[in-house]
Design an enzyme around this catalytic site. Structure first.
Site, mmCIF file in Angstrom:
data_model
loop_
_atom_site.group_PDB
_atom_site.id
_atom_site.type_symbol
_atom_site.label_atom_id
_atom_site.label_comp_id
_atom_site.label_asym_id
_atom_site.label_seq_id
_atom_site.Cartn_x
_atom_site.Cartn_y
_atom_site.Cartn_z
ATOM 1 N N HIS A 219 0.035 10.186 -8.315
ATOM 2 C CA HIS A 219 -1.065 10.996 -7.775
ATOM 3 C C HIS A 219 -0.583 12.446 -7.790
ATOM 4 C CE1 HIS A 219 -4.826 11.273 -5.629
ATOM 5 N NE2 HIS A 219 -4.268 11.953 -4.649
ATOM 6 N N TYR A 245 -10.212 18.081 -4.926
ATOM 7 C CA TYR A 245 -10.168 18.517 -3.523
ATOM 8 C C TYR A 245 -9.280 19.743 -3.399
ATOM 9 C CZ TYR A 245 -5.803 15.679 -3.259
ATOM 10 O OH TYR A 245 -4.569 15.128 -3.473
ATOM 11 N N ASP A 528 -17.809 -17.959 11.243
ATOM 12 C CA ASP A 528 -19.139 -18.512 11.457
ATOM 13 C C ASP A 528 -19.305 -19.582 10.384
ATOM 14 O OD1 ASP A 528 -21.997 -18.167 12.475
ATOM 15 O OD2 ASP A 528 -22.291 -17.725 10.343
HETATM 16 C C1 FAD Z 1 0.458 13.336 -4.250
HETATM 17 C C2 FAD Z 1 -0.031 12.659 -2.998
HETATM 18 C C3 FAD Z 1 -0.957 13.305 -2.197
HETATM 19 C C4 FAD Z 1 -1.414 12.677 -1.047
HETATM 20 N N1 FAD Z 1 -2.315 13.321 -0.248
HETATM 21 C C5 FAD Z 1 -2.769 12.723 0.880
HETATM 22 C C6 FAD Z 1 -3.679 13.393 1.737
HETATM 23 O O1 FAD Z 1 -4.092 14.515 1.457
HETATM 24 N N2 FAD Z 1 -4.094 12.771 2.858
HETATM 25 C C7 FAD Z 1 -3.663 11.520 3.183
HETATM 26 O O2 FAD Z 1 -4.074 10.998 4.193
HETATM 27 N N3 FAD Z 1 -2.779 10.876 2.398
HETATM 28 C C8 FAD Z 1 -2.321 11.440 1.265
HETATM 29 N N4 FAD Z 1 -1.419 10.801 0.466
HETATM 30 C C9 FAD Z 1 -1.020 9.442 0.846
HETATM 31 C C10 FAD Z 1 0.067 9.402 1.886
HETATM 32 O O3 FAD Z 1 1.091 10.278 1.560
HETATM 33 C C11 FAD Z 1 0.577 7.970 1.982
HETATM 34 O O4 FAD Z 1 -0.489 7.094 2.188
HETATM 35 C C12 FAD Z 1 1.558 7.785 3.122
HETATM 36 O O5 FAD Z 1 2.544 8.749 3.099
HETATM 37 C C13 FAD Z 1 2.177 6.402 3.021
HETATM 38 O O6 FAD Z 1 3.046 6.240 4.076
HETATM 39 P P1 FAD Z 1 3.879 4.905 4.234
HETATM 40 O O7 FAD Z 1 4.634 5.033 5.485
HETATM 41 O O8 FAD Z 1 3.005 3.747 4.075
HETATM 42 O O9 FAD Z 1 4.831 4.850 2.952
HETATM 43 P P2 FAD Z 1 6.103 5.689 2.569
HETATM 44 O O10 FAD Z 1 6.014 7.090 3.035
HETATM 45 O O11 FAD Z 1 6.341 5.481 1.138
HETATM 46 O O12 FAD Z 1 7.238 5.000 3.420
HETATM 47 C C14 FAD Z 1 7.837 3.773 3.068
HETATM 48 C C15 FAD Z 1 9.291 3.873 3.396
HETATM 49 O O13 FAD Z 1 9.894 2.590 3.248
HETATM 50 C C16 FAD Z 1 11.231 2.796 2.860
HETATM 51 N N5 FAD Z 1 11.753 1.563 2.266
HETATM 52 C C17 FAD Z 1 11.359 0.990 1.117
HETATM 53 N N6 FAD Z 1 12.073 -0.145 0.892
HETATM 54 C C18 FAD Z 1 12.908 -0.281 1.942
HETATM 55 C C19 FAD Z 1 13.870 -1.278 2.281
HETATM 56 N N7 FAD Z 1 14.120 -2.313 1.503
HETATM 57 N N8 FAD Z 1 14.550 -1.113 3.445
HETATM 58 C C20 FAD Z 1 14.306 -0.063 4.249
HETATM 59 N N9 FAD Z 1 13.403 0.902 3.963
HETATM 60 C C21 FAD Z 1 12.705 0.776 2.824
HETATM 61 C C22 FAD Z 1 11.118 3.934 1.865
HETATM 62 O O14 FAD Z 1 12.348 4.605 1.670
HETATM 63 C C23 FAD Z 1 10.051 4.802 2.497
HETATM 64 O O15 FAD Z 1 10.588 5.858 3.254
HETATM 65 C C24 FAD Z 1 -0.948 11.388 -0.697
HETATM 66 C C25 FAD Z 1 -0.009 10.759 -1.516
HETATM 67 C C26 FAD Z 1 0.437 11.370 -2.662
HETATM 68 C C27 FAD Z 1 1.417 10.664 -3.528
#
Ligand code: FAD
Length: 802
Positions: A219, A245, A528
């Protein structure tokens, strides 16, 4: 808690808020090292579902107060948001959104292009812009700041945060989670594990053999050099028709991103590499080009600005564009992932919902659309998950008309009647992977063209729908319902167990069919369905196509909680076909195919040989006509369908589709789970008190119902008839009384036999009396409506019992 992104931090924050202290958040790298650090940080609240919108609204209320509470600044800027309409259809969508927003009390207003331009400092080219929706309480924030603030809040209340700790194994014993193994750290024993692993959630799920169908997609957005006139307090802005956006950035720069039509999936099969921490993908200028064009066209100043950076970061998308939340089939193993580029906006709500789910067993909101249990076994296929997610991403900014069907990955599951239906000209839709006839083109009749609903509702519509409805009412309809989910519950303890989870009394004689709800502790409707007693220790539950995995998981969860031995629960959906034959000529039709007696009463099931097929014939109906559902082993399916089709032909019985069923059930007042009935509504509120057997003894949810009964029912599901029969409510429209929003439409449509446009809505009890005049806002137009006595069709039930 696995994952130190915004989701993991928020869940930890909310768990500690609910009083849990013994929490370890494990993160393989540093906090925010996944998708969170490169997010654009836009926060928009109005979403396509009630629950998601409420979650987003809760998020904003949290972001406003986090700094004060934790001392860490999430950088919340409540600057508002603009959503532009650059086409007539888009403007209609905005008007629909505005109505939707009112049902939440969101201060969303439709503004003129001039006003939008004024709010945006005169910086966009108004040519072709027809107006905009402005929501002053939206905004943007700093995603890392938000994560740190949430983590700090959790830490202050006792949660432990362990970075540099990679989960390498998940211990599961007898279907329940027991702990996690970490690289270079001691294992942790625990009965609750949350997979908040973002785009890594699929790999983490695999450690427990749980399929989490998230698909990473790249993205992108760019950061420009400062642009004259851009102030940090101008609203964020979206122009879906141009796929882009914008949000202001400190110093007068702009962040410009969007959803391109040629998305780029990444690391789908193997998952992100082990060392992919705090890392971006290479810039992909070619893919950014359509977005740049959209931005240049709308905001000419961007053409003169320099691009400081292009950020290309992977994010977890899902096959249906909805979050993946909840407890998996492994007890205690929860998932919160797949936020489809809305994880920052969603974080507050995600934390709240998940914490309630973990602590109380159920969240406060109806989360079915986000529930991990909505996925069937086919989502274990990465290829299937990918093609579905690809389509969602590529069409993200399209206008999605109601009843739109998706095309990716089809056909997958087909019934033995599929080929015949295809030959008859069926227009198929898809649900839970099943191909289902929506209507049959050979039933089309131009004489019904005058019934085409106005506007959007007339988009995915055919004259075959009223033709099939009227054929069923006047002669007969034959329906392929093989996709309905069928669950068998058997064993010595089956009856006692079902008596506990069902609100109705299922302990009836063999051959009895019982309509019942399964309730949660709050008395809300989790399911249901109808239950057929096949034997003293064997029952078959029949539920909606899309609800099979959900209902099965709910039932299994209750079974595990009670620790009942001697009860087996099996999904038998694919092994049994179901064809429904309903209408005044159903009896003559079936009589031609059998010598056995058909004289058994309503809500009874008997074995009957039809043609050469041994069937279970059940006298039930979801359309309000006399007839049967015929259940048979799948290997007989094609022959049984052929026999019924042939026998019916002479009597004017026609094959029909699901859109006719929906119109038929609506005018008969039959409720649909997921819209009219949700885990937030009780059967008493929904007018289903007749299906609650208080006299039978204890059952799940009983206490809540008794309390509600004693206190009085405050809201009731009511049938409204619109004054204009061609104005059609599609669901989610606001209902007004004296200019005040008093409800939201749960389901709406046209009842072709009664000739009325119908809408159901929960109304305050004092406004639900028959004859009460109200208004429903359909695409910005207030249409008078009146509460009607229900059901509108055959109120005495004569036709059903005939
Ligand atoms: C370019 C871009 C723009 C975006 N813009 C927006 C926006 O404007 N507004 C919005 O709401 N959202 C936006 N998003 C989406 C948003 O950033 C994500 O939905 C959100 O950050 C996801 O958070 P998360 O905690 O689910 O995942 P992540 O932030 O990916 O966290 C998951 C974590 O798990 C850890 N992990 C993985 N495997 C293991 C393991 N085996 N053991 C321990 N730890 C592990 C990883 O290191 C990571 O830190 C955007 C995303 C992108 C890529």
């Amino acid at each position: 808690m696995i994952g130190g992104g915004v989701a993991g931090a928020s869940i930890a924050y909310h768990l500690t808020e609910l009083g849990w202290r013994d929490i370890v958040l494990v993160e393989r790298a540093e906090l925010t090292a996944g998708s969170t650090f490169h997010s654009a940080g836009l926060v928009g609240q109005l979403r396509s579902s009630v629950t998601l919108t409420r979650m987003m609204m809760y998020g904003v209320s949290l972001y406003r107060r986090l700094f004060e509470e934790t001392g860490v600044d999430p950088g919340w800027h409540e600057v508002g948001s603009l959503r532009l309409a650059s086409s007539r259809e888009r403007f209609e969508e905005l008007r629909r959104l505005a109505g939707w927003g009112q049902t939440f009390g969101l201060p969303l207003e439709i503004v003129s292009t001039e006003r939008a331009l004024e709010l945006w400092g005169g910086l966009f080219d108004p040519t072709g812009v027809q107006g905009a929706a402005f929501l002053p309480t939206d905004g943007y924030l700093d995603p890392s700041g938000l994560t740190m603030a949430l983590a700090e809040g959790a830490r202050r209340r006792g949660a432990q945060i362990l970075t540099g700790a990679r989960v390498v194994g998940i211990e599961v014993e007898r279907g329940a989670v027991r702990g996690v193994r970490l690289q270079d750290h001691d294992p942790i024993a625990t009965q609750v594990v949350v997979n908040a692993g973002g785009m890594y959630a699929h790999q983490i799920g695999r450690l427990a053999d749980v399929a989490v169908p998230v698909v990473p997609f790249a993205h992108q957005y760019v950061l420009t050099t400062p642009i004259e006139g851009v102030r940090p307090e101008i609203p964020t802005m979206r122009d879906p028709d141009r796929l882009v956006y914008f949000r202001p950035e400190a110093g007068g720069a702009l962040v410009v991103g969007g959803y391109e039509r040629n998305p780029a999936p990444w690391a789908v099969e193997k998952g992100p590499p082990p060392n992919f921490n705090s890392t971006l993908l290479p810039e992909d200028w070619e893919r950014f080009e359509p977005l740049a064009e959209g931005a240049f066209g709308l905001v000419p100043a961007t053409q003169r600005a320099q691009i400081v950076r292009l950020i290309n970061g992977p994010e977890a998308f899902t096959p249906d564009g909805e979050f993946i939340l909840g407890e998996s089939e492994i007890r205690g193993f929860f998932v919160a992932a797949g936020f489809c580029a809305h994880g920052i906006a969603g974080a507050g709500g995600i934390g709240k919902v998940m914490a309630e789910w973990i602590v109380d067993g159920e969240p406060e909101y109806d989360v079915w659309k986000m529930d991990i249990r909505r996925f069937g076994g086919h989502y274990r296929s990465r290829r299937y998950a990918l093609v579905r997610a690809y389509e969602v991403y590529a069409t993200y900014y399209d206008i999605h008309y109601p009843n739109e069907e998706r095309s990716a990955g089809r056909p997958l599951k087909t019934s033995p009647a599929y080929i015949s239906l295809r030959e008859l000209g069926a227009e198929f839709g898809e649900k839970a992977g099943w191909e289902r006839a929506n209507w049959i083109r050979s039933n089309e009749d131009p004489a019904f063209e005058g019934l085409r609903p106005r506007g959007w509702a007339g988009q995915h519509w055919s004259t075959a729908i009223p033709a099939e409805v009227l054929a069923t009412r006047e002669r007969g309809g034959l329906f392929d319902e093989s996709s309905f989910a069928k669950i068998e519950v058997s064993g010595d303890g089956a009856c006692a167990f079902l008596q506990w989870i069902c609100a109705n009394d299922v302990d009836r004689e063999v051959g009895r069919v019982v309509y019942t709800q399964l309730l949660n502790r709050r008395g809300g409707v989790e399911s249901d369905l109808t239950a057929v007693r096949l034997d003293h220790d064997r029952f078959r539950l029949v539920t909606g196509t899309a609800f099979g995995t959900h209902d099965l998981a709910w039932i299994r969860k209750q079974l595990a909680a009670r620790g009942d031995r001697g009860v087996e629960v099996r999904d038998v959906t694919g092994s049994i076909v179901c064809f429904a034959l309903w209408g005044p000529r159903a009896r003559e039709t079936l009589a031609e195919l059998t010598t056995e007696s058909l004289d058994f009463g309503y809500m009874r099931a008997r074995p009957v040989v039809v043609g050469s097929t041994p069937c279970l014939a059940a006298r039930v109906t979801y359309v309000g006509e006399f007839g049967w559902e015929l259940y048979a082993p799948v290997e007989y399916g094609a022959a049984l369908w052929r026999d019924l089709l042939q026998a019916g032909r002479e009597h004017g019985v026609v094959p029909c589709g699901y859109r006719a069923i929906d119109a038929l059930r609506l005018e008969k007042g039959y409720r649909a789970w997921g819209s009219d009935l949700t885990p937030e509504d009780t059967p008493l509120e929904a007018g289903l008190g007749f299906a609650v057997a208080f006299e039978k003894g204890e059952f799940l949810g009983r206490e809540a119902l008794e309390k509600q009964q004693a206190e009085g029912i405050a809201r009731r599901l009511s049938c409204l008839v619109l004054a204009d029969p061609r104005a059609m409510a599609l669901g989610n429209e606001p209902v007004f009384s004296d200019g005040r929003v008093v409800g939201r439409v749960t389901s709406g449509g046209v009842g072709y036999a009664v000739g009325r446009s119908i809408a159901y809505a929960y109304l305050p009890a004092e406004l639900s009396g028959v004859g009460r005049r109200l208004e429903i806002e359909v695409f910005g137009e207030r249409v008078p409506a009146e509460v009607a006595a229900e059901p509108l069709y055959d109120p005495s039930g004569e036709r059903v019992r005939a």
